[in-house]
Design a protein around this motif. Structure first.
Motif, PDB file in Angstrom:
ATOM      1  N   UNK A   1      15.978 -13.548   2.822  1.00 21.14           N
ATOM      2  CA  UNK A   1      16.207 -12.069   2.927  1.00 21.14           C
ATOM      3  C   UNK A   1      16.242 -11.221   1.519  1.00 21.14           C
ATOM      4  N   UNK A   2      15.550 -11.736   0.701  1.00 20.46           N
ATOM      5  CA  UNK A   2      15.503 -11.280  -0.719  1.00 20.46           C
ATOM      6  C   UNK A   2      14.030 -10.810  -0.959  1.00 20.46           C
ATOM      7  N   UNK A   3      13.137 -10.426   0.026  1.00 20.60           N
ATOM      8  CA  UNK A   3      11.672  -9.929  -0.320  1.00 20.60           C
ATOM      9  C   UNK A   3      11.774  -8.660  -0.858  1.00 20.60           C
ATOM     10  N   UNK A   4      11.646  -8.261  -1.674  1.00 19.20           N
ATOM     11  CA  UNK A   4      11.635  -6.948  -2.308  1.00 19.20           C
ATOM     12  C   UNK A   4      10.398  -6.015  -2.456  1.00 19.20           C
ATOM     13  N   UNK A   5      10.527  -4.539  -2.473  1.00 22.89           N
ATOM     14  CA  UNK A   5       9.170  -3.860  -2.828  1.00 22.89           C
ATOM     15  C   UNK A   5       9.522  -2.902  -3.777  1.00 22.89           C
ATOM     16  N   UNK A   6       9.254  -1.848  -3.604  1.00 24.17           N
ATOM     17  CA  UNK A   6       9.319  -0.684  -4.788  1.00 24.17           C
ATOM     18  C   UNK A   6       9.080   0.731  -4.101  1.00 24.17           C
TER      19      UNK A   6
ATOM     20  N   UNK B   1       5.837  -6.185   0.797  1.00 23.88           N
ATOM     21  CA  UNK B   1       5.521  -7.553   0.984  1.00 23.88           C
ATOM     22  C   UNK B   1       5.311  -7.762   2.285  1.00 23.88           C
ATOM     23  N   UNK B   2       4.285  -8.502   3.061  1.00 22.52           N
ATOM     24  CA  UNK B   2       4.178  -8.804   4.329  1.00 22.52           C
ATOM     25  C   UNK B   2       3.691 -10.151   4.345  1.00 22.52           C
ATOM     26  N   UNK B   3       3.986 -11.198   5.435  1.00 23.43           N
ATOM     27  CA  UNK B   3       3.244 -12.289   5.453  1.00 23.43           C
ATOM     28  C   UNK B   3       1.671 -12.181   5.305  1.00 23.43           C
TER      29      UNK B   3
ATOM     30  N   UNK C   1       2.856 -16.845  -0.152  1.00 19.09           N
ATOM     31  CA  UNK C   1       2.658 -16.337   1.333  1.00 19.09           C
ATOM     32  C   UNK C   1       2.775 -15.117   1.586  1.00 19.09           C
ATOM     33  N   UNK C   2       2.720 -14.226   0.547  1.00 27.54           N
ATOM     34  CA  UNK C   2       3.014 -12.660   0.879  1.00 27.54           C
ATOM     35  C   UNK C   2       1.795 -11.923   0.231  1.00 27.54           C
ATOM     36  N   UNK C   3       1.502 -11.109   1.007  1.00 25.88           N
ATOM     37  CA  UNK C   3       0.573  -9.830   0.531  1.00 25.88           C
ATOM     38  C   UNK C   3       1.177  -8.733   0.087  1.00 25.88           C
ATOM     39  N   UNK C   4       0.923  -8.194  -1.156  1.00 25.60           N
ATOM     40  CA  UNK C   4       1.367  -6.997  -1.497  1.00 25.60           C
ATOM     41  C   UNK C   4       0.912  -5.704  -0.725  1.00 25.60           C
ATOM     42  N   UNK C   5       1.615  -4.491  -0.143  1.00 27.17           N
ATOM     43  CA  UNK C   5       1.001  -3.556   0.281  1.00 27.17           C
ATOM     44  C   UNK C   5       1.396  -2.332  -0.447  1.00 27.17           C
ATOM     45  N   UNK C   6       0.575  -1.440  -0.515  1.00 26.73           N
ATOM     46  CA  UNK C   6       0.970  -0.134  -1.328  1.00 26.73           C
ATOM     47  C   UNK C   6       0.916   1.091  -0.264  1.00 26.73           C
TER      48      UNK C   6
END
Length: 505
Positions: free
Chosen positions: A146-151, A166-168, A495-500
């Protein structure tokens, strides 16, 4: 292989069955484990079977399903079909499932520990500790889910906004070793599920029962069908290669030897698959002359003898400053000499069997090579006749740097001591290896401790402690010891991909 009643087995042709001396509790524990493949939420039997042996006796415990390449692709299909729904499952729901798994593991500790001891050999108290360690990964990543962050920030030139999320990564292949058959699975499955990834798990052929038991617990905890799939096989290359080549597979996490890791990296390069690799180690343990000797001996004992020495984090090269080398060796020999050896189910046993006869032969070869090169055997040094694959606690001193065991993982209860004179020499010799998983440093001088820890080319260092593994800390190495980290705050990122997302305003 031999063929019996139309079923393929992997027992030696013509071998007589060994006397089964298991207790009723041991039989019940083995009988409680499903023996099929776990695909899409269902258990599937296979025509071929894979025997599971007790290393302390050589007796057959049971047989489990032996998957074909087609079974492996079915597992991947189940994971791929379940991926979208699992990724869209609320993080809180995923975390709640992981927390239920945490509680279920702890509640079932005695059964799971006994299963682990029977198939792998480690003493039951150590197996209990591994169950608790495995359970803690589910609790840690339940909280991280529950703490997956972004920006969010404005573009420096204005006119748009940057959203980062961030996505799986997607369906993940998890390949686990035999030496920690439940904890290594938990260390991979928990962050994968927390991140929203489905998975196909391939446990080591020597120790499939712990993973099959874990799969059943996860299903009972509410993991949906297809989210976790388990494939047991005697031919991992044939089964895993098509899965790795399939573009639906988006992540591989492997724990095992550096040689196999390199092969898998080559295979993953064909589809540019994300990888995490926890590979071999050659851990130095440095004891300086200002160390607390009692603390150093106990730390060395823990770093060397945990899991009967069958750990990538085991102290492979113990380097002691000359002025205290004799006293340190005497104290360590005295502690190792009283470690009880026997079947892991027996009360008080500390030194159980090695995993198989090949492991014993390897240790015998390494000890013999060290002796030929001038090392002195202070304790042990001779394999124990069967039944079972036992090797006693062994201490070697005056081990030269050109001994083969200084350049390869011993993976047995053999402590090898060398001598150094200066701090610079200790650092140079510690770093003189292509591996860089973990190192251990014992000194009462804080400045020296920090200085040496920072100079060591390893992903982890234990300063005045012989065990560093913790679910809340990042586990992993540098150089040929691997890629990526497991556990800690960074473990879920694997296990996460960063998406902009650029937004025009």
């Amino acid at each position: 292989m031999s063929e019996e009643r139309g079923l393929l087995t992997h027992e030696p042709a013509g071998s007589a069955p060994l006397l089964d001396t298991r207790s009723a509790a041991e039989r019940a524990a083995i009988d409680s484990v499903p023996k099929g493949l776990f695909l899409g939420g269902r258990w599937r039997d296979t025509p071929a079977t894979l025997p599971v042996l007790d290393p302390s006796t050589g007796a057959r415990l049971c047989a489990v399903a032996d998957a074909t390449p087609a079974d492996g692709l079915d597992a991947l299909t189940a994971a791929a079909d379940a991926q979208a729904d699992w990724a869209n499952t609320p993080a809180r729901t995923r975390g709640d499932i992981l927390m239920r798994a945490h509680r279920a593991l702890l509640a079932d500790t005695e059964r799971l520990a006994l299963i682990m001891t029977l198939e792998m050999g480690k003493p039951v108290p150590e197996a209990r500790g591994e169950v608790a360690y495995a359970a803690e990964f589910f609790r840690w990543f339940a909280e991280e889910a529950v703490r997956l962050d972004g920006g969010y920030l404005p573009a420096p030139t204005g006119g748009s906004r940057f959203l980062v999320t961030k996505q799986p990564v997607g369906p993940s292949l998890l390949i686990t070793p035999w030496n920690f058959p439940m904890a290594m699975g938990a260390r991979k499955i928990a962050p994968a599920l927390a991140a929203g990834c489905t998975c196909v798990v391939k446990p080591a052929e020597q120790t499939p029962l712990s993973m099959l038991a874990l799969a059943a617990i996860l299903a009972d905890a509410g993991v949906p069908a297809g989210v976790v799939n388990v494939v047991t096989t005697a031919d991992p290359g044939a089964v895993m290669t098509p899965i790795i080549a399939d573009p639906r597979s988006r992540k591989l996490s492997f724990t095992g030897s550096t040689a196999i890791g390199k092969i898998l990296l080559e295979q993953c390069a064909r589809t540019v698959m994300r990888t995490s690799m926890e590979l071999g180690g050659n851990a130095p343990l440095l004891v300086f002359d200002d160390a607390d000797l009692d603390e150093a001996v106990e730390g060395a004992l823990a770093a060397k003898m945990r899991n009967i020495g069958q750990a990538c984090t085991a102290a492979n090269r113990i380097l002691v400053q000359r002025g205290i080398a004799d006293e340190f060796a005497q104290r360590l020999a005295a502690r190792m000499a009283v470690l009880p050896m026997g079947r892991g189910t027996e009360p008080g046993v500390v030194v159980g069997p090695l995993i198989d006869a090949d492991a014993v032969a390897k240790v015998e070869h390494l000890v013999a090579d060290a002796r030929r090169r001038g090392a002195t055997v202070r304790l042990g040094g001779t394999a124990i006749d069967g039944p079972g694959t036992f090797y006693p606690a062994t201490l070697l001193t005056d081990v030269p740097d050109d001994a083969e065991l200084c350049h390869t993982e011993i993976f047995g209860p053999v402590a090898a001591i060398g001598i150094f004179d200066t701090e610079d020499e200790a650092i140079t010799r510690a770093n003189d290896t292509p591996y860089g998983l973990v190192a251990y440093v014992f000194t009462e001088n804080l400045r020296r401790g920090l200085r040496v820890c920072e100079a060591l080319d390893t992903g982890m260092v234990g300063l005045n402690q012989g065990v560093v593994s913790n679910p809340a800390a990042p586990f992993g190495g540098v150089k040929e010891s691997g890629l990526g980290r497991e556990g800690g705050f960074t473990g879920i990122d694997e296990f996460l991909e960063t998406k902009y997302i650029g937004v025009k305003v």
